[in-house]
Structure formats: C-alpha cells, structure tokens
Design a protein around this motif. Sequence first.
Motif, PDB file in Angstrom:
ATOM      1  N   THR A 209     -10.484  -3.453   3.342  1.00  0.00           N
ATOM      2  CA  THR A 209     -10.170  -3.402   1.925  1.00  0.00           C
ATOM      3  C   THR A 209      -9.305  -2.173   1.720  1.00  0.00           C
ATOM      4  OG1 THR A 209     -12.497  -3.987   1.680  1.00  0.00           O
ATOM      5  CG2 THR A 209     -11.242  -3.781  -0.298  1.00  0.00           C
ATOM      6  N   VAL A 210      -8.128  -2.401   1.206  1.00  0.00           N
ATOM      7  CA  VAL A 210      -7.194  -1.310   0.989  1.00  0.00           C
ATOM      8  C   VAL A 210      -6.906  -1.254  -0.506  1.00  0.00           C
ATOM      9  CG1 VAL A 210      -4.893  -0.449   1.543  1.00  0.00           C
ATOM     10  CG2 VAL A 210      -6.184  -1.680   3.271  1.00  0.00           C
ATOM     11  N   SER A 211      -7.017  -0.069  -1.082  1.00  0.00           N
ATOM     12  CA  SER A 211      -6.744   0.064  -2.514  1.00  0.00           C
ATOM     13  C   SER A 211      -5.271  -0.208  -2.786  1.00  0.00           C
ATOM     14  CB  SER A 211      -7.110   1.476  -2.989  1.00  0.00           C
ATOM     15  OG  SER A 211      -6.180   2.408  -2.490  1.00  0.00           O
ATOM     16  N   ALA A 212      -4.979  -0.541  -4.017  1.00  0.00           N
ATOM     17  CA  ALA A 212      -3.595  -0.840  -4.407  1.00  0.00           C
ATOM     18  C   ALA A 212      -2.674   0.353  -4.157  1.00  0.00           C
ATOM     19  CB  ALA A 212      -3.547  -1.264  -5.870  1.00  0.00           C
TER      20      ALA A 212
ATOM     21  N   ARG B  57       0.480   0.488  -1.544  1.00  0.00           N
ATOM     22  CA  ARG B  57       1.836   0.865  -1.951  1.00  0.00           C
ATOM     23  C   ARG B  57       2.384   1.981  -1.062  1.00  0.00           C
ATOM     24  NH1 ARG B  57      -0.148   0.099  -7.047  1.00  0.00           N
ATOM     25  NH2 ARG B  57      -0.615   2.301  -7.356  1.00  0.00           N
ATOM     26  N   SER B  58       1.568   2.986  -0.807  1.00  0.00           N
ATOM     27  CA  SER B  58       2.002   4.103   0.049  1.00  0.00           C
ATOM     28  C   SER B  58       2.317   3.624   1.462  1.00  0.00           C
ATOM     29  CB  SER B  58       0.922   5.183   0.097  1.00  0.00           C
ATOM     30  OG  SER B  58       0.731   5.753  -1.169  1.00  0.00           O
ATOM     31  N   SER B  59       1.454   2.772   1.993  1.00  0.00           N
ATOM     32  CA  SER B  59       1.654   2.236   3.336  1.00  0.00           C
ATOM     33  C   SER B  59       2.943   1.421   3.398  1.00  0.00           C
ATOM     34  CB  SER B  59       0.461   1.376   3.754  1.00  0.00           C
ATOM     35  OG  SER B  59       0.634   0.887   5.063  1.00  0.00           O
ATOM     36  N   LEU B  60       3.192   0.607   2.382  1.00  0.00           N
ATOM     37  CA  LEU B  60       4.417  -0.201   2.343  1.00  0.00           C
ATOM     38  C   LEU B  60       5.664   0.675   2.270  1.00  0.00           C
ATOM     39  CD1 LEU B  60       3.240  -3.073  -0.017  1.00  0.00           C
ATOM     40  CD2 LEU B  60       3.783  -3.261   2.428  1.00  0.00           C
ATOM     41  N   GLU B  61       5.615   1.739   1.504  1.00  0.00           N
ATOM     42  CA  GLU B  61       6.760   2.655   1.407  1.00  0.00           C
ATOM     43  C   GLU B  61       7.036   3.321   2.760  1.00  0.00           C
ATOM     44  OE1 GLU B  61       6.050   5.425  -1.793  1.00  0.00           O
ATOM     45  OE2 GLU B  61       5.831   3.800  -3.248  1.00  0.00           O
ATOM     46  N   ARG B  62       5.976   3.825   3.389  1.00  0.00           N
ATOM     47  CA  ARG B  62       6.139   4.463   4.705  1.00  0.00           C
ATOM     48  C   ARG B  62       6.596   3.427   5.740  1.00  0.00           C
ATOM     49  NH1 ARG B  62       1.014   6.700   3.181  1.00  0.00           N
ATOM     50  NH2 ARG B  62       0.052   5.254   4.653  1.00  0.00           N
TER      51      ARG B  62
END
Length: 147
Positions: free
Chosen positions: A32-35, A39-44
Amino acid sequence: MNKLKIVVLLTATSVGAMAQTKKPAPKLKANTVSASALRSSLERGKEMYATYCVTCHQTDGGGVPNLNAPLIKSSNVVGDKKKLINILLKGMQGIDIDGESYSNVMPSASYLTDQQIADVLTYIRNNFENKASAVTAAEVNLIRKSK
C-alpha cells in the motif's frame, strides 16, 4: 558400535538441517503506497527513465522492433513484479516477449539503489498505457537479497 550410531545420527541431522536452510523463493506482499509517496516515486522514476532507459526503450516506451522490447502493455511490465525486478537486477539478452523476439543486451542495473529501481519500475508500470501496482524499495531489496 555406539560410535557408528552417533555418526549416522549426526549425518542424518546435518542433512535435515541443510534441507531446512534452503532459501524459499521470496514472496512479495501486497503493498500500500500513499498517494503522495506514489507521486514522488513517479517523479523520481521519470528522471531515472530519462537517464537510463529512454535510449533503448524510446520516449514513448515503444522500444525498437527486434532489438529493444517495448514497455507498452508488455506482460513483463504489468505482470509479475519479481520477474521485472530480476530483469533490472540481472539484465537479459535474446528474449521472446508476447510472441516477439528481441536481441539487444539489456545490461544489469544492479548498481542502482533499491529505491531507484523501485521508482523507475513504478514509473514504467504506470505509464505507456500501463496501469499496475507500484514497486517498493522493500520488494526490490527482498529480490536482491534472494539472489
């Protein structure tokens, strides 16, 4: 006679202990990953993709026919995370994916951190017409340790 029984008993015990020490295949738990973390993971991950992946897999994730596999709705991308993580950790060459053959070498990216691998895979699994669960650094670490 007693010495013989002790040796046999010790040998049987040692064999049993060795059988128990074999590492089972790692099982990835549903994450479970918070929103905001997503978002941070997608940006990186987008930055990682631009740095390490775009040359072969192209800006649109389409790859290069018969050379570099596409990432668009690929079973390797949206399927089993363990398999995808292993591809980044070990690299690959000469593989058939979804009925097509790709011959270029994909080098290992094991020099990347667990977080970097998780980020780029999360990005890939959620772009290029893909919609799949995020990959976490803990999942990457579990697969890396099981090598």
